[in-house]
Enzyme design. Sequence first.
Site, short mmCIF file in Angstrom:
data_model
loop_
_atom_site.label_atom_id
_atom_site.label_comp_id
_atom_site.label_asym_id
_atom_site.label_seq_id
_atom_site.Cartn_x
_atom_site.Cartn_y
_atom_site.Cartn_z
N GLY A 1 0.81 -1.21 0.00
CA GLY A 1 0.00 0.00 0.00
C GLY A 1 0.85 1.27 0.00
N GLN B 1 -15.61 10.01 9.64
CA GLN B 1 -16.24 9.28 8.53
C GLN B 1 -17.24 8.27 9.08
OE1 GLN B 1 -17.52 8.94 5.82
NE2 GLN B 1 -16.15 8.07 4.30
N TYR C 1 -11.23 4.14 13.61
CA TYR C 1 -10.15 4.63 12.74
C TYR C 1 -9.98 6.15 12.86
CZ TYR C 1 -7.55 4.99 8.27
OH TYR C 1 -6.62 5.23 7.28
N GLY D 1 -5.69 11.69 1.83
CA GLY D 1 -7.10 11.50 1.50
C GLY D 1 -7.28 10.08 1.01
N ILE E 1 -6.68 7.20 -1.27
CA ILE E 1 -5.59 6.79 -2.16
C ILE E 1 -5.92 5.41 -2.70
CG2 ILE E 1 -3.08 6.39 -2.28
CD1 ILE E 1 -3.93 9.32 -1.50
N1 CAA Z 1 -21.66 9.64 4.28
C1 CAA Z 1 -22.92 9.77 4.81
N2 CAA Z 1 -23.67 8.74 5.14
C2 CAA Z 1 -23.20 7.51 4.91
C3 CAA Z 1 -21.91 7.28 4.37
C4 CAA Z 1 -21.15 8.43 4.07
N3 CAA Z 1 -19.91 8.32 3.57
N4 CAA Z 1 -21.70 5.97 4.31
C5 CAA Z 1 -22.81 5.38 4.77
N5 CAA Z 1 -23.72 6.31 5.12
C6 CAA Z 1 -25.05 6.08 5.69
C7 CAA Z 1 -25.88 5.17 4.78
O1 CAA Z 1 -26.51 5.91 3.76
C8 CAA Z 1 -26.87 4.60 5.78
O2 CAA Z 1 -27.86 5.55 6.08
P1 CAA Z 1 -29.35 5.07 6.50
O3 CAA Z 1 -29.21 4.23 7.72
O4 CAA Z 1 -30.06 6.37 6.70
O5 CAA Z 1 -29.85 4.29 5.30
C9 CAA Z 1 -26.04 4.45 7.05
O6 CAA Z 1 -24.94 5.37 6.90
C10 CAA Z 1 -25.50 3.04 7.21
O7 CAA Z 1 -24.71 2.73 6.08
P2 CAA Z 1 -24.73 1.28 5.39
O8 CAA Z 1 -26.11 0.93 4.93
O9 CAA Z 1 -23.63 1.26 4.37
O10 CAA Z 1 -24.39 0.36 6.65
P3 CAA Z 1 -23.64 -0.99 6.66
O11 CAA Z 1 -23.67 -1.46 8.07
O12 CAA Z 1 -24.10 -1.89 5.56
O13 CAA Z 1 -22.12 -0.58 6.27
C11 CAA Z 1 -20.03 0.53 6.50
C12 CAA Z 1 -21.40 0.30 7.11
C13 CAA Z 1 -19.29 -0.81 6.38
C14 CAA Z 1 -19.27 1.43 7.43
C15 CAA Z 1 -20.18 1.16 5.10
O14 CAA Z 1 -21.03 2.27 5.18
C16 CAA Z 1 -18.85 1.63 4.56
O15 CAA Z 1 -18.04 0.83 4.10
N6 CAA Z 1 -18.61 2.95 4.58
C17 CAA Z 1 -17.37 3.54 4.07
C18 CAA Z 1 -16.42 3.72 5.18
C19 CAA Z 1 -15.17 4.36 4.64
O16 CAA Z 1 -15.19 5.37 3.94
N7 CAA Z 1 -14.04 3.76 4.96
C20 CAA Z 1 -12.80 4.27 4.46
C21 CAA Z 1 -11.86 3.12 4.27
S1 CAA Z 1 -10.37 3.63 3.47
C22 CAA Z 1 -9.53 4.42 4.64
O17 CAA Z 1 -9.87 4.46 5.78
C23 CAA Z 1 -8.26 5.10 4.20
C24 CAA Z 1 -8.26 6.52 4.55
O18 CAA Z 1 -7.53 6.92 5.44
C25 CAA Z 1 -9.06 7.47 3.77
#
Ligand code: CAA
Length: 240
Positions: free
Chosen positions: A13, A142, A148, A179, A181
């Site tokens: 990574g 987030q 995290y 941000g 990547i």
């Molecule tokens: N912004 C606003 N709302 C969001 C959102 C976002 N980015 N992501 C999810 N939501 C909301 C959904 O719309 C949903 O709303 P409702 O309950 O009103 O319908 C609620 O949050 C729950 O979301 P999910 O239905 O997706 O719930 P889940 O339990 O199936 O999944 C999760 C939860 C696994 C956290 C999934 O939402 C997810 O993967 N989110 C992304 C998390 C993310 O960005 N991780 C970054 C990883 S990379 C990293 O961390 C590197 C770095 O430094 C940048």
Amino acid sequence: MKKTALVTGGTRGIGSGISKALQAAGYEVAANYNKDKATADKFHEETGISVFSWDVSNFDDCQRGIEEVCNHFGKSVDILVNNAGITKDSMLHKMPVEDWIKVINTNLNSAFFMSRLVIPTMRDQKFGRIINISSVNGVKGQVGQTNYSAAKAGIIGFTKALALECANKGITVNAVAPGYIATDMTNAIREDIREKITQGIPVGRFGNIEEIAQAVVFLASDGASFITGTTLNVNGGQYL
Ligand code: CAA
């Protein structure tokens, strides 16, 4: 004699890009990894960078690992990049306690363990660079990342406090907050969510590993000697 650099999580990574960029900038580099020996061995074959296995979330492991690295270098660590990190994303109301603890141990406590072990010699030699990898999600939060985001925000406070302690000792301590990547970590995000995230990045795309690595190389360089305690946001213009 070349300056030495140790990169945790340095074989995959963002960390692999940092290790390679530091090597290209003339440092003698050691890359730590945890369990993925096959990837680490391949990385070593391709780059010639020496790889060392230990778990950064365990202080005794860190102690053993740093000893091995210093024996290999024949000197102490000049540049430490605390990069190793994991995600265990879930909404807080569903988050298992062990996922909270694992992320805090790996992403935040590790930075204390590693710094605790290299700072005494950096103080003695009156030179050092510590570069901690935070995240845009530590800066802004987030959904699904309370663990995290807490760890990555903690990294920023840790960086500021340690920078003050080291300011008159020739040691700088800074953070880089990437941000989104393009890596295995972000590839694991659900496609629809990834698209939503891309729409929120003013530059209009995920960054690449090299764009983070070059920020680290700069902060490690002599040219950055008056920069300490700062967090460099490298995120395509998000939330600035
Ligand atoms: N912004 C606003 N709302 C969001 C959102 C976002 N980015 N992501 C999810 N939501 C909301 C959904 O719309 C949903 O709303 P409702 O309950 O009103 O319908 C609620 O949050 C729950 O979301 P999910 O239905 O997706 O719930 P889940 O339990 O199936 O999944 C999760 C939860 C696994 C956290 C999934 O939402 C997810 O993967 N989110 C992304 C998390 C993310 O960005 N991780 C970054 C990883 S990379 C990293 O961390 C590197 C770095 O430094 C940048």
